[in-house]
Design an enzyme around this catalytic site. Structure first.
Site, PDB file in Angstrom:
ATOM      1  N   PHE A 193     161.438  -7.666  60.400  1.00 38.93           N
ATOM      2  CA  PHE A 193     161.023  -6.708  61.428  1.00 38.93           C
ATOM      3  C   PHE A 193     161.646  -7.119  62.765  1.00 38.93           C
ATOM      4  O   PHE A 193     160.966  -7.219  63.788  1.00 38.93           O
ATOM      5  CB  PHE A 193     159.494  -6.647  61.554  1.00 38.93           C
ATOM      6  CG  PHE A 193     158.768  -6.498  60.241  1.00 38.93           C
ATOM      7  CD1 PHE A 193     158.615  -5.251  59.653  1.00 38.93           C
ATOM      8  CD2 PHE A 193     158.231  -7.611  59.598  1.00 38.93           C
ATOM      9  CE1 PHE A 193     157.940  -5.109  58.448  1.00 38.93           C
ATOM     10  CE2 PHE A 193     157.558  -7.482  58.391  1.00 38.93           C
ATOM     11  CZ  PHE A 193     157.417  -6.223  57.817  1.00 38.93           C
ATOM     12  N   ASP A 240     165.514  -5.216  59.402  1.00 37.80           N
ATOM     13  CA  ASP A 240     164.667  -4.146  59.934  1.00 37.80           C
ATOM     14  C   ASP A 240     165.006  -2.867  59.179  1.00 37.80           C
ATOM     15  O   ASP A 240     166.142  -2.674  58.748  1.00 37.80           O
ATOM     16  CB  ASP A 240     164.893  -3.955  61.434  1.00 37.80           C
ATOM     17  CG  ASP A 240     163.716  -3.266  62.124  1.00 37.80           C
ATOM     18  OD1 ASP A 240     162.966  -3.948  62.842  1.00 37.80           O
ATOM     19  OD2 ASP A 240     163.542  -2.042  61.923  1.00 37.80           O
ATOM     20  N   CYS A 244     149.936  -7.686  65.651  1.00 38.64           N
ATOM     21  CA  CYS A 244     149.770  -7.122  66.992  1.00 38.64           C
ATOM     22  C   CYS A 244     148.768  -5.968  66.979  1.00 38.64           C
ATOM     23  O   CYS A 244     148.696  -5.200  67.940  1.00 38.64           O
ATOM     24  CB  CYS A 244     151.109  -6.661  67.554  1.00 38.64           C
ATOM     25  SG  CYS A 244     151.885  -5.318  66.617  1.00 38.64           S
TER      26      CYS A 244
END
Length: 389
Positions: A224, A246, A333
């Site tokens: 990522f 990614d 996150c």
């Protein structure tokens, strides 16, 4: 100024300075009130308790002040100056080794619904509430005054955070297209036009620097990767090879540009546009330092269960493929995923992978992303550095 009256007993959280008023706490709303209006919040007995931005939805008011003040130019200037002074105190504003930092972090800087990131001479401003969107020009004017010669441009970017408003992205001040910024002496391109968030994830600055300390001689996989931040830190740290992955072709293009900006013609780096889970299936012991920094798996509480399953599956796959003596930097996150939630998901992954795992570091967001002590929900970034035997 319009008024919102609370139900009896529903002022307790505000008396503890929590900056949100939930819709279920409201008894009465003045007629003709509109989204984005600045409103006075009063108790059931009519006593003033807060002033803030009104918006339809679960969070009905985002509190700007617990004092009965006017939300005018002097208010915005004072709050922005306070934010700048804090960044000066921690050595980020006016730093000799970098010019990139978060200047305003929503509730953490007592400006709920507002994000401002500084990249060199450009400040990128993002609204997460209609009220902040409506105040954008007034805020930009005061921002230019407070920052002075530190910035030459203010770019407004809220198309993705307020899609129902259809706000137009664009410069509110200046207009330079110089989008190269510096972090800890490393350069990177900032895509504030089409990139995620404000164009770069400054919240991983300290965690990238930590990875650099451990990268020497290691084979690094940055999953990522987005703009490749962990990748070029690993290269400066002396990694033997660095592979960036990614699913976005634009992210891979930006990663390659950032690596080339710092390490031109360096053959240690390769980037792959591929699904993370598919790539992990094929890694088979090639990497002994792995970074898992996925986008938010849960953006609301209803998605929490599936998000935790996703974190477990992702970490399990990585641990199963890592050779003994490897390091894993793993993150969440998602705001609704607590530190305990995340740690339990990673614990489950280790057990399913049947690996001995030790926690070396417990990571979090940096100081320019402060957590308002009265608003613990602001602690969104969680990370672990693991030694995998």
């Amino acid at each position: 100024m319009k008024t919102i009256q609370l139900k009896r007993g529903k002022d307790e959280s505000l008396r503890r300075f929590h900056p949100w008023v939930f819709s279920g706490a409201i008894q009465h709303v003045d007629d003709d009130i509109e989204e984005g209006d600045i409103v006075r919040v009063v108790t059931a007995g009519g006593d003033f308790i807060a002033v803030g931005h009104y918006q339809q939805g679960s969070i009905a008011v985002r509190v700007l002040s617990f004092r009965d003040v006017s939300i005018d130019d002097s208010f915005w200037a004072a709050r922005l100056l306070s934010a700048l002074q804090m960044r000066q105190t921690i050595g980020l504003a006016d730093s000799a080794t970098g010019n990139s930092y978060r200047l305003v972090h929503g509730e953490g800087d007592h400006l709920p619904g507002l994000i401002i990131d500084v990249y060199g001479r450009t400040a990128v401003m993002q609204a997460h509430s209609i009220g902040m969107h409506l105040c954008r020009k007034q805020i930009a004017t005061q921002l230019a005054e407070v920052m002075g010669s530190r910035i030459e441009n203010i770019y407004y970017k809220s198309e993705t955070t307020l899609p129902f408003m259809e706000p137009e992205n664009g410069f509110l001040y200046g207009g330079s297209d110089d989008n190269i910024a510096i972090e800890n002496g490393l350069k990177f391109y900032v895509d504030w036009l089409r990139g995620q968030k404000t164009g770069f994830f400054v919240d991983q600055r300290e965690n990238r620097a930590l990875l650099e300390r451990y990268a020497k001689g290691r084979r690094v996989l940055n999953m990522f990767c987005y703009t490749g931040g962990f990748s070029f830190y690993a290269m400066r740290g002396g990694a033997e090879l660095v592979h960036s992955v990614d699913s976005s072709a634009k992210a891979i293009e930006l990663t390659n540009r950032n690596v080339a900006l710092n390490f031109p013609d360096d053959q240690r780096h390769q980037a792959f546009c591929e699904d993370a889970f598919k790539f992990l299936d094929t890694m088979d012991g090639r990497y002994d330092l792995v970074v898992l920094d996925p986008p938010a798996f849960a953006k609301h509480r209803g998605a929490l269960y599936n998000a935790l399953k996703g974190y477990t599956r992702l970490n399990q796959k990585a641990m199963e493929k890592m050779p003994a003596g490897s390091l894993l930097f793993t993150f969440s996150c998602s705001q609704v995923v607590t530190k305990d939630h995340f740690r339990n998901a990673v614990f489950t992954a280790a057990a399913l992978a049947r690996r001995k795992v030790r926690i070396l570091h417990q990571l979090h967001q940096p100081a320019d992303h402060p957590v308002n002590i009265y608003h613990p929900e602001g602690e969104y970034l969680k990370g672990l550095v693991l030694y995998v035997e």
